[in-house]
Design an enzyme around this catalytic site. Sequence first.
Site, PDB file in Angstrom:
ATOM      1  CB  ALA A  24      -1.137  -0.449   1.142  1.00 46.18           C
ATOM      2  NE  ARG A  26       6.103   1.067  -6.064  1.00 41.45           N
ATOM      3  CZ  ARG A  26       5.262   0.400  -6.631  1.00 41.45           C
ATOM      4  NH1 ARG A  26       4.874   1.429  -8.161  1.00 41.45           N
ATOM      5  NH2 ARG A  26       6.771  -0.547  -6.842  1.00 41.45           N
ATOM      6  CG  ASP A  74       9.232 -10.572  -0.474  1.00 41.73           C
ATOM      7  OD1 ASP A  74       8.415 -10.268  -0.584  1.00 41.73           O
ATOM      8  OD2 ASP A  74      10.786 -11.132  -1.147  1.00 41.73           O
ATOM      9  CG  ASN A 101      -2.847  -4.370  -3.872  1.00 42.90           C
ATOM     10  OD1 ASN A 101      -3.549  -3.749  -4.542  1.00 42.90           O
ATOM     11  ND2 ASN A 101      -1.894  -3.329  -2.922  1.00 42.90           N
ATOM     12  CE1 TYR A 166      -0.498  -9.584 -11.945  1.00 45.97           C
ATOM     13  CE2 TYR A 166      -2.048  -9.976 -13.871  1.00 45.97           C
ATOM     14  CZ  TYR A 166      -1.338  -8.971 -12.178  1.00 45.97           C
ATOM     15  OH  TYR A 166      -1.919  -8.435 -12.353  1.00 45.97           O
ATOM     16  CB  ALA A 169       0.122 -15.685  -9.598  1.00 44.68           C
ATOM     17  CE  LYS A 170      -2.623 -10.062  -9.342  1.00 43.89           C
ATOM     18  NZ  LYS A 170      -2.578  -9.756  -8.510  1.00 43.89           N
TER      19      LYS A 170
HETATM   20  P1  NAP Z   1       2.783  -0.569  -7.802  1.00 41.86           P
HETATM   21  O1  NAP Z   1       1.389   0.384  -8.208  1.00 41.86           O
HETATM   22  O2  NAP Z   1       2.960  -1.570  -8.765  1.00 41.86           O
HETATM   23  O3  NAP Z   1       2.205  -1.464  -6.366  1.00 41.86           O
HETATM   24  C1  NAP Z   1       3.047  -2.328  -5.786  1.00 41.86           C
HETATM   25  C2  NAP Z   1       3.043  -2.713  -4.720  1.00 41.86           C
HETATM   26  O4  NAP Z   1       3.324  -4.190  -4.417  1.00 41.86           O
HETATM   27  C3  NAP Z   1       3.829  -1.846  -3.974  1.00 41.86           C
HETATM   28  O5  NAP Z   1       3.839  -0.690  -2.971  1.00 41.86           O
HETATM   29  C4  NAP Z   1       4.898  -2.300  -3.632  1.00 41.86           C
HETATM   30  O6  NAP Z   1       5.774  -1.879  -2.830  1.00 41.86           O
HETATM   31  C5  NAP Z   1       4.158  -3.618  -3.151  1.00 41.86           C
HETATM   32  N1  NAP Z   1       5.321  -5.091  -3.418  1.00 41.86           N
HETATM   33  C6  NAP Z   1       5.567  -5.248  -3.881  1.00 41.86           C
HETATM   34  N2  NAP Z   1       6.294  -6.703  -4.104  1.00 41.86           N
HETATM   35  C7  NAP Z   1       5.750  -6.207  -3.126  1.00 41.86           C
HETATM   36  C8  NAP Z   1       6.066  -8.140  -2.139  1.00 41.86           C
HETATM   37  N3  NAP Z   1       6.927  -8.988  -2.129  1.00 41.86           N
HETATM   38  N4  NAP Z   1       6.233  -7.684  -0.224  1.00 41.86           N
HETATM   39  C9  NAP Z   1       5.108  -6.604  -0.373  1.00 41.86           C
HETATM   40  N5  NAP Z   1       4.904  -5.646  -1.104  1.00 41.86           N
HETATM   41  C10 NAP Z   1       4.989  -5.375  -2.087  1.00 41.86           C
HETATM   42  O7  NAP Z   1       1.303  -2.270  -8.502  1.00 41.86           O
HETATM   43  P2  NAP Z   1      -0.278  -1.627  -8.609  1.00 41.86           P
HETATM   44  O8  NAP Z   1      -1.102  -1.660 -10.656  1.00 41.86           O
HETATM   45  O9  NAP Z   1      -0.960  -0.849  -7.440  1.00 41.86           O
HETATM   46  O10 NAP Z   1      -1.103  -3.410  -8.221  1.00 41.86           O
HETATM   47  C11 NAP Z   1      -1.735  -3.472  -7.190  1.00 41.86           C
HETATM   48  C12 NAP Z   1      -2.742  -5.033  -7.052  1.00 41.86           C
HETATM   49  O11 NAP Z   1      -3.282  -5.213  -8.284  1.00 41.86           O
HETATM   50  C13 NAP Z   1      -1.199  -6.218  -7.675  1.00 41.86           C
HETATM   51  O12 NAP Z   1      -2.082  -7.624  -7.666  1.00 41.86           O
HETATM   52  C14 NAP Z   1      -2.074  -6.325  -9.102  1.00 41.86           C
HETATM   53  O13 NAP Z   1      -1.353  -7.501 -10.140  1.00 41.86           O
HETATM   54  C15 NAP Z   1      -2.937  -6.032  -9.208  1.00 41.86           C
HETATM   55  N6  NAP Z   1      -3.443  -5.639 -10.550  1.00 41.86           N
HETATM   56  C16 NAP Z   1      -3.643  -4.580 -11.110  1.00 41.86           C
HETATM   57  C17 NAP Z   1      -3.820  -3.559 -11.896  1.00 41.86           C
HETATM   58  C18 NAP Z   1      -3.587  -2.927 -13.103  1.00 41.86           C
HETATM   59  O14 NAP Z   1      -4.318  -2.498 -13.876  1.00 41.86           O
HETATM   60  N7  NAP Z   1      -2.924  -2.004 -12.006  1.00 41.86           N
HETATM   61  C19 NAP Z   1      -4.933  -4.933 -13.254  1.00 41.86           C
HETATM   62  C20 NAP Z   1      -5.152  -5.894 -12.268  1.00 41.86           C
HETATM   63  C21 NAP Z   1      -4.816  -5.870 -11.101  1.00 41.86           C
HETATM   64  P3  NAP Z   1       6.533  -1.097  -3.405  1.00 41.86           P
HETATM   65  O15 NAP Z   1       6.226   0.510  -3.068  1.00 41.86           O
HETATM   66  O16 NAP Z   1       7.993  -0.900  -2.435  1.00 41.86           O
HETATM   67  O17 NAP Z   1       7.586  -1.322  -4.190  1.00 41.86           O
END
Ligand code: NAP
Length: 258
Positions: A24, A26, A74, A101, A166, A169-170
């Site tokens: 969370a 970002r 992590d 998330n 991906y 996983a999803k």
């Molecule tokens: P994002 O902007 O890349 O942010 C990812 C977040 O996950 C960041 O806070 C990051 O922390 C954290 N993170 C990554 N690896 C981690 C780990 N090993 N342990 C703990 N925290 C970790 O991604 P997002 O677009 O907001 O996506 C959030 C979720 O929605 C994901 O599961 C993604 O697959 C899903 N989703 C996104 C979309 C889309 O279009 N964006 C569509 C479908 C599903 P740091 O800041 O410290 O790196």
Amino acid sequence: MLLIEGRGNDMFELTGKTAIITGASRGIGKAIALKFASLGANIAFMHVGDGEKAAETEAELTAMGVKAKGFECDVSDYEASQKLVDEIIEEFGEVHILVNNAGIVRDNLILSMKVEDFDKVISVNLKGTFNMTKSIYKHFMRKRRGRIINISSIIGLVGNAGQANYASAKAGIIGMTKSVAKELGSRNVTANAIAPGFIKTDMTDSMPEKAREAALSSIPMKRMGTVEDIANTAAFLASDEASYITGEVIRVDGGMAI
Ligand code: NAP
């Protein structure tokens, strides 16, 4: 019009609740944290690397008048996740909501996909969800209540060339959500998944222009989703109004996966 006492016209109420939200610092996770905090919830959130963004998020949440703290952890490390969840329970008291998330992408066609990139995406997205669910499981069982909200993706429903890791996983998260819903339903714990479509965050900003255009053209509503679109759905699933919904997958995708 029906008004709910306490927080003006807000539809949902989370005052006195504590939520753990992974990833969370970002993006979607941050929007969920801000939405939950605006509804009165205390927030413990996890991030993995970007300490600066996490500190900003923590300050924004705290300024909203709730207790909020970011933790570097992590989710793919089970021991670390369990230890942190125990610490959060100790510090915040009862936890009511877990939002899984945190997620990453490492896209490539299977032909070129490195085995490490398959493992890494499964490890963070799918095993991370298992690790956190296992870490909070006994707490929710003992309290006889809890909400688990897993962020899947429409890619887990329909697949995507270049995203076998991906998508696996999803899709796995959806199977896990339904299993948890069956395991913990009698304890008044619900588990649901949200399947976002194409949402504007760092994750999608890093896509090649051509891929972004192709994705946009396949959305009936002809626009990308916002992080708030996902946060609003998470707030509903966390609220008392959703107490009889479990094992469900809600697409929030402007019709992309119809
Ligand atoms: P994002 O902007 O890349 O942010 C990812 C977040 O996950 C960041 O806070 C990051 O922390 C954290 N993170 C990554 N690896 C981690 C780990 N090993 N342990 C703990 N925290 C970790 O991604 P997002 O677009 O907001 O996506 C959030 C979720 O929605 C994901 O599961 C993604 O697959 C899903 N989703 C996104 C979309 C889309 O279009 N964006 C569509 C479908 C599903 P740091 O800041 O410290 O790196």
